[in-house]
Design a protein around this motif. Sequence first.
Motif, PDB file in Angstrom:
ATOM      1  N   GLY A  19       0.878  -1.171   0.000  1.00  0.00           N
ATOM      2  CA  GLY A  19       0.000   0.000   0.000  1.00  0.00           C
ATOM      3  C   GLY A  19       0.916   1.222   0.000  1.00  0.00           C
ATOM      4  N   ILE A  21       2.158   2.828   2.431  1.00  0.00           N
ATOM      5  CA  ILE A  21       3.233   2.778   3.433  1.00  0.00           C
ATOM      6  C   ILE A  21       4.350   1.829   2.983  1.00  0.00           C
ATOM      7  N   GLY A  42      -2.237  -8.825  -2.888  1.00  0.00           N
ATOM      8  CA  GLY A  42      -3.162  -8.416  -3.959  1.00  0.00           C
ATOM      9  C   GLY A  42      -2.412  -7.632  -5.022  1.00  0.00           C
ATOM     10  N   GLN A  48      -8.279  -3.943  -2.703  1.00  0.00           N
ATOM     11  CA  GLN A  48      -8.200  -4.553  -1.357  1.00  0.00           C
ATOM     12  C   GLN A  48      -7.456  -3.635  -0.379  1.00  0.00           C
ATOM     13  N   ALA A  49      -6.703  -2.694  -0.915  1.00  0.00           N
ATOM     14  CA  ALA A  49      -5.869  -1.824  -0.067  1.00  0.00           C
ATOM     15  C   ALA A  49      -6.655  -0.584   0.341  1.00  0.00           C
ATOM     16  N   SER A  51      -5.338   2.114   0.796  1.00  0.00           N
ATOM     17  CA  SER A  51      -4.707   3.184   0.022  1.00  0.00           C
ATOM     18  C   SER A  51      -5.436   3.446  -1.294  1.00  0.00           C
ATOM     19  N   TRP A  57      -6.917  13.176   0.205  1.00  0.00           N
ATOM     20  CA  TRP A  57      -6.437  14.450   0.769  1.00  0.00           C
ATOM     21  C   TRP A  57      -5.000  14.307   1.243  1.00  0.00           C
ATOM     22  N   ALA A 231       2.484 -12.675  -3.121  1.00  0.00           N
ATOM     23  CA  ALA A 231       2.334 -13.752  -2.135  1.00  0.00           C
ATOM     24  C   ALA A 231       1.785 -13.169  -0.843  1.00  0.00           C
ATOM     25  N   ALA A 261       4.089  -3.772   6.873  1.00  0.00           N
ATOM     26  CA  ALA A 261       3.324  -2.615   6.344  1.00  0.00           C
ATOM     27  C   ALA A 261       2.064  -3.147   5.670  1.00  0.00           C
ATOM     28  N   LEU A 269       0.629 -10.166  12.221  1.00  0.00           N
ATOM     29  CA  LEU A 269       2.071 -10.296  11.983  1.00  0.00           C
ATOM     30  C   LEU A 269       2.856  -9.671  13.141  1.00  0.00           C
ATOM     31  N   GLY A 284     -14.422   2.768   6.329  1.00  0.00           N
ATOM     32  CA  GLY A 284     -14.921   3.923   5.580  1.00  0.00           C
ATOM     33  C   GLY A 284     -15.392   3.473   4.208  1.00  0.00           C
ATOM     34  N   TYR A 285     -16.111   4.348   3.543  1.00  0.00           N
ATOM     35  CA  TYR A 285     -16.715   4.003   2.254  1.00  0.00           C
ATOM     36  C   TYR A 285     -16.439   5.107   1.249  1.00  0.00           C
ATOM     37  N   ALA A 319     -16.159  10.437  -0.219  1.00  0.00           N
ATOM     38  CA  ALA A 319     -15.562   9.467   0.710  1.00  0.00           C
ATOM     39  C   ALA A 319     -15.735   9.906   2.145  1.00  0.00           C
ATOM     40  N   GLY A 320     -15.926   8.932   3.023  1.00  0.00           N
ATOM     41  CA  GLY A 320     -16.010   9.257   4.443  1.00  0.00           C
ATOM     42  C   GLY A 320     -16.675   8.157   5.232  1.00  0.00           C
ATOM     43  N   PRO A 367      -6.598   1.346   9.342  1.00  0.00           N
ATOM     44  CA  PRO A 367      -5.934   0.609  10.434  1.00  0.00           C
ATOM     45  C   PRO A 367      -5.696   1.554  11.604  1.00  0.00           C
ATOM     46  N   LEU A 396      -2.287   8.059   3.777  1.00  0.00           N
ATOM     47  CA  LEU A 396      -1.853   8.554   2.468  1.00  0.00           C
ATOM     48  C   LEU A 396      -0.921   9.753   2.653  1.00  0.00           C
TER      49      LEU A 396
END
Length: 435
Positions: A19, A21, A42, A48-49, A51, A57, A231, A261, A269, A284-285, A319-320, A367, A396
């Motif tokens: 992502g 990071i 992915g 899936q991320a 990010s 923003w 992987a 990350a 992990l 969030g959506y 977004a929010g 996260p 971001l």
Amino acid sequence: MSSNDSAPSALRVVVIGAGIIGAACAIELLRDGHQVTLVEAGDPGGTQATSYGNAAWLSPASVIPMSMPGLWKKIPQYLLDKNSPLTLRWRALPALFPWLIRFLLAGASVARVEATARALTALLREAPARHRALAAEAGVPELIISRGLLYAYPNRAAFEAEALAWRLRRDNQISWKELDAQALHELAPEIGETYQFGILLEQGANCLDPGTYVAALVKHAVAQGATLLRARASGFDIQNGHLRAVLTDAGELACDRAVIAAGIHSKALAKLAGDNICMESERGYHVIVENPPFKLATPVMSGDTKIGYTSTLAGFRVAGQVELTSMPAAPDWSRADKLLQHAMAAYPALAKSTKTAVIQRWMGNRPSTTDGRPVLGQASGCAQIFHAFGHGHIGLVSGPTSGRLVADLISGRPPIIDPAPYSVTRFPWNRAGKN
Ligand SMILES: Cc1cc2nc3c(=O)[nH]c(=O)nc-3n(C[C@H](O)[C@H](O)[C@H](O)COP(=O)(O)OP(=O)(O)OC[C@H]3O[C@@H](n4cnc5c(N)ncnc54)[C@H](O)[C@@H]3O)c2cc1C
């Protein structure tokens, strides 16, 4: 334990997760001459991320933690009102309880949120310039737009109701321009009459397409010599406290250092590296509207609904929402529909247009740690494993500085910023074996 125990100049470093990071860490580690393998389950920057789908923003003003003094009083409202920007699912309450209590405590006093705002300021201060440099280096300078960021409030009183947040920003040298109704509507002519007061953050920037940006950064890392392995990382081979390899479903990767990350998936992990992290998803959506009847001059955050409106390559992104629930729960797409309803109320032309169509509804996992700060630095149980996750609402924007800090710690150089506020040691209860 120290990060540079017998550190040779070029280390084999495995970065888990591509992502924003992981991508930023990889680029900074390559800059230091290390041999980098990025392990990604992915597509880099794929759906899936987290990010991929954020509000895009890049705001140096995003230094205000979600948990602020008095938030606890609003919990009943969040449980009952499906329309509030933050919701909490009843069924998730028992599982979320430990996180929720620590989250509320982290924001229980002004002194605590002042400390967090200071820590986040260090991560975000130069973020727009760092993104411009990173995007230029990766050959995609056009993806970073520096025309400021706009907060639209129904009136001045609504802005003043957030006095503590704006005071914290001012204390951290963040400046802005106040806009009366006329100035607001000149800058944002599309926005409806509900909004009569604005705040313009001239230092703010935005990304035209975060998913494409992250993919470009990873491509750049590969061009600089990194290996991208598709992987899933499942753990570590640690012998006598010393990292030997990262374990993946495609086999073992022998290495000298590893960076976790993996966004929301980092918790499992991290536990294998000796740390019980109290981290949950603030989901969030977004919805993307194709063919909107306007293009925003600058992204807008509505002060009342806390929704981010941004013109992106794919269309108008809305977004929010913060939805606290347990990770495996299915998305509640009514939250995305709600975003669209709010957008139509805020932008009358959107509601009237017949050409607009929603081309995507997306849900992602912020996260989120309890205190709103990421976890960056050495793991407790293995000196060769480094944490780089927990970025909540600011992943971001803070990516480049987070990546630089992690690379500094691995390379044993003076860190770009003081790492102490992000160290896992700030959570005494989180160490494995102490729970
Ligand atoms: C609605 C919304 C709006 C937001 N708006 C903003 C904003 O405007 N500005 C801002 O700065 N932030 C914003 N954020 C937050 C920001 O998007 C996140 O903080 C950031 O994307 C986190 O990045 P990450 O690299 O840590 O995680 P991710 O982007 O989730 O990347 C983690 C990667 O690791 C991979 N992975 C996971 N587990 C494994 C494994 N075991 N092995 C291999 N790979 C693995 C995943 O596939 C994924 O690609 C927003 C978030 C949301 C949800």
